[in-house]
Design a protein around this motif. Sequence first.
Motif, PDB file in Angstrom:
ATOM      1  N   VAL A  19       6.637   5.585  -6.301  1.00 50.24           N
ATOM      2  CA  VAL A  19       6.943   5.108  -4.951  1.00 50.24           C
ATOM      3  C   VAL A  19       7.438   3.662  -4.951  1.00 50.24           C
ATOM      4  CG1 VAL A  19       5.971   4.639  -2.664  1.00 50.24           C
ATOM      5  CG2 VAL A  19       5.309   6.713  -3.895  1.00 50.24           C
ATOM      6  N   VAL A  20       6.622   2.753  -5.475  1.00 54.05           N
ATOM      7  CA  VAL A  20       6.955   1.332  -5.389  1.00 54.05           C
ATOM      8  C   VAL A  20       8.148   0.981  -6.267  1.00 54.05           C
ATOM      9  CG1 VAL A  20       6.076  -1.007  -5.730  1.00 54.05           C
ATOM     10  CG2 VAL A  20       4.591   0.741  -4.740  1.00 54.05           C
ATOM     11  N   ASP A  21       8.237   1.590  -7.458  1.00 52.99           N
ATOM     12  CA  ASP A  21       9.364   1.263  -8.330  1.00 52.99           C
ATOM     13  C   ASP A  21      10.694   1.794  -7.810  1.00 52.99           C
ATOM     14  OD1 ASP A  21       8.023  -0.320 -10.099  1.00 52.99           O
ATOM     15  OD2 ASP A  21       7.805   1.181 -11.660  1.00 52.99           O
ATOM     16  N   ASP A  22      10.691   2.650  -6.808  1.00 49.43           N
ATOM     17  CA  ASP A  22      11.949   3.025  -6.158  1.00 49.43           C
ATOM     18  C   ASP A  22      12.430   1.921  -5.217  1.00 49.43           C
ATOM     19  OD1 ASP A  22      12.333   5.430  -7.410  1.00 49.43           O
ATOM     20  OD2 ASP A  22      11.959   6.676  -5.658  1.00 49.43           O
ATOM     21  N   ILE A  23      11.500   1.173  -4.655  1.00 49.07           N
ATOM     22  CA  ILE A  23      11.869   0.118  -3.706  1.00 49.07           C
ATOM     23  C   ILE A  23      12.578  -1.040  -4.401  1.00 49.07           C
ATOM     24  CG2 ILE A  23      10.866  -1.715  -2.271  1.00 49.07           C
ATOM     25  CD1 ILE A  23       8.893   0.314  -1.231  1.00 49.07           C
ATOM     26  N   VAL A  24      12.114  -1.390  -5.596  1.00 54.23           N
ATOM     27  CA  VAL A  24      12.706  -2.528  -6.292  1.00 54.23           C
ATOM     28  C   VAL A  24      14.144  -2.242  -6.710  1.00 54.23           C
ATOM     29  CG1 VAL A  24      12.031  -1.951  -8.666  1.00 54.23           C
ATOM     30  CG2 VAL A  24      12.123  -4.349  -7.947  1.00 54.23           C
ATOM     31  N   VAL A  25      14.558  -0.973  -6.743  1.00 54.80           N
ATOM     32  CA  VAL A  25      15.928  -0.624  -7.117  1.00 54.80           C
ATOM     33  C   VAL A  25      16.946  -1.344  -6.234  1.00 54.80           C
ATOM     34  CG1 VAL A  25      17.607   1.274  -7.133  1.00 54.80           C
ATOM     35  CG2 VAL A  25      15.375   1.591  -8.206  1.00 54.80           C
ATOM     36  N   VAL A  26      16.644  -1.536  -4.968  1.00 54.07           N
ATOM     37  CA  VAL A  26      17.577  -2.233  -4.075  1.00 54.07           C
ATOM     38  C   VAL A  26      17.321  -3.737  -4.055  1.00 54.07           C
ATOM     39  CG1 VAL A  26      17.977  -0.224  -2.620  1.00 54.07           C
ATOM     40  CG2 VAL A  26      16.155  -1.837  -2.008  1.00 54.07           C
TER      41      VAL A  26
END
Length: 375
Positions: free
Chosen positions: A93-100
């Motif tokens: 979940v959280v590591d998808d947010i840092v992608v942007v």
Amino acid sequence: MAAAPRNPYSEAGVDTAAGDLAVELMKSAVRRTHGPEVLGGVGGFAGLFDVSALRSYAKPLLATSTDGVGTKVAIAQAIDKHDTIGQDLVGMVVDDIVVVGAAPLFMTDYIACGKVVPERIADIVRGIADGCSATGTALVGGETAEHPGLLGPDDYDVAGAATGVVETDRVLGAERVRPGDAVIALAASGLHANGYSLVRHIVAGAGVRYGNHAVDFGTSWGEALLEPTRLYTAQLLRLAGALGDRLHALSHVTGGGIAANLARVLPRGTWADLDRGTWSPLPVFRVLADLGGLELTTTEGTWNLGVGFLAVVAQDAADAAIATLQTDGIPAWQIGVVQDGARPDGEFVHGAKGVDGGAVRLVGAYADTPRDGAK
């Protein structure tokens, strides 16, 4: 002595007292993720998070993501080990947010189970809380739902959602990528939380039990396959701070494998060859492929094969990016270069998840792979 009053809900299979005990057991772990921005503590109907700090942003954008752990939970259930699944959830979940380019603010979780076993639920949530602490995310709320008759007594599933923030002019993505950019691979810790349907199919077909000792790993099969997902958020945010405008895009290698996930963050008309010879897939992938009678290349659309994240950076920042990541504890290496113009013949992957992006393929042979074609 008067008989105890009937509790129809308990008779139906829902134990609210067990749910309350689970909350008590997890409280201290959850509180450790709270900074002064979190209001109200644990147990409210809704989590509250003070976003006054966003006033310092010129134009803040909120980023959000939701996901689960998938069928990896079946292995945790099989060997009754539940203290790592929570970290997997945070990774998904959280590591998808840092992608942007977004920094996480807060997360909520949801656990559905057939029967609330307080110690089991507390183990799961402690893992989530530990992952949140490692990524700088506040765990502000959650829900444990008991579903007797729908799920077996030892069955459960976990999901979560997180929200982060990024300045508008700092958003990472395909629009920043340029031909000549270097593609940097970040090492995975193992399978992470993707491709477990294939894993379970292979293990079942071989007649292996998760409690059996696995000679190749020195542990039980279940323990080896539960290796928790590596968390990248904190390190990638520090990388963004170090590189500034020279960090162009990030890709989280989850379902679909390396090529498909990189293609999602490349602009249309660009392409990249990723050199298999720059790394050797982790032993867990080789052992599973051998057990299933598969060539590693046939699993590339399912497993990460040892690459958990990809960073696209300006070519003159490649060495600095690798050094920064390695100093921060993540092995990294250059795996390819973004190109444009005429594409060579061959089978390329063109985006995924509805994104029509660039084109990517893996080329060459994996390091330490015999040249006779054996796995």
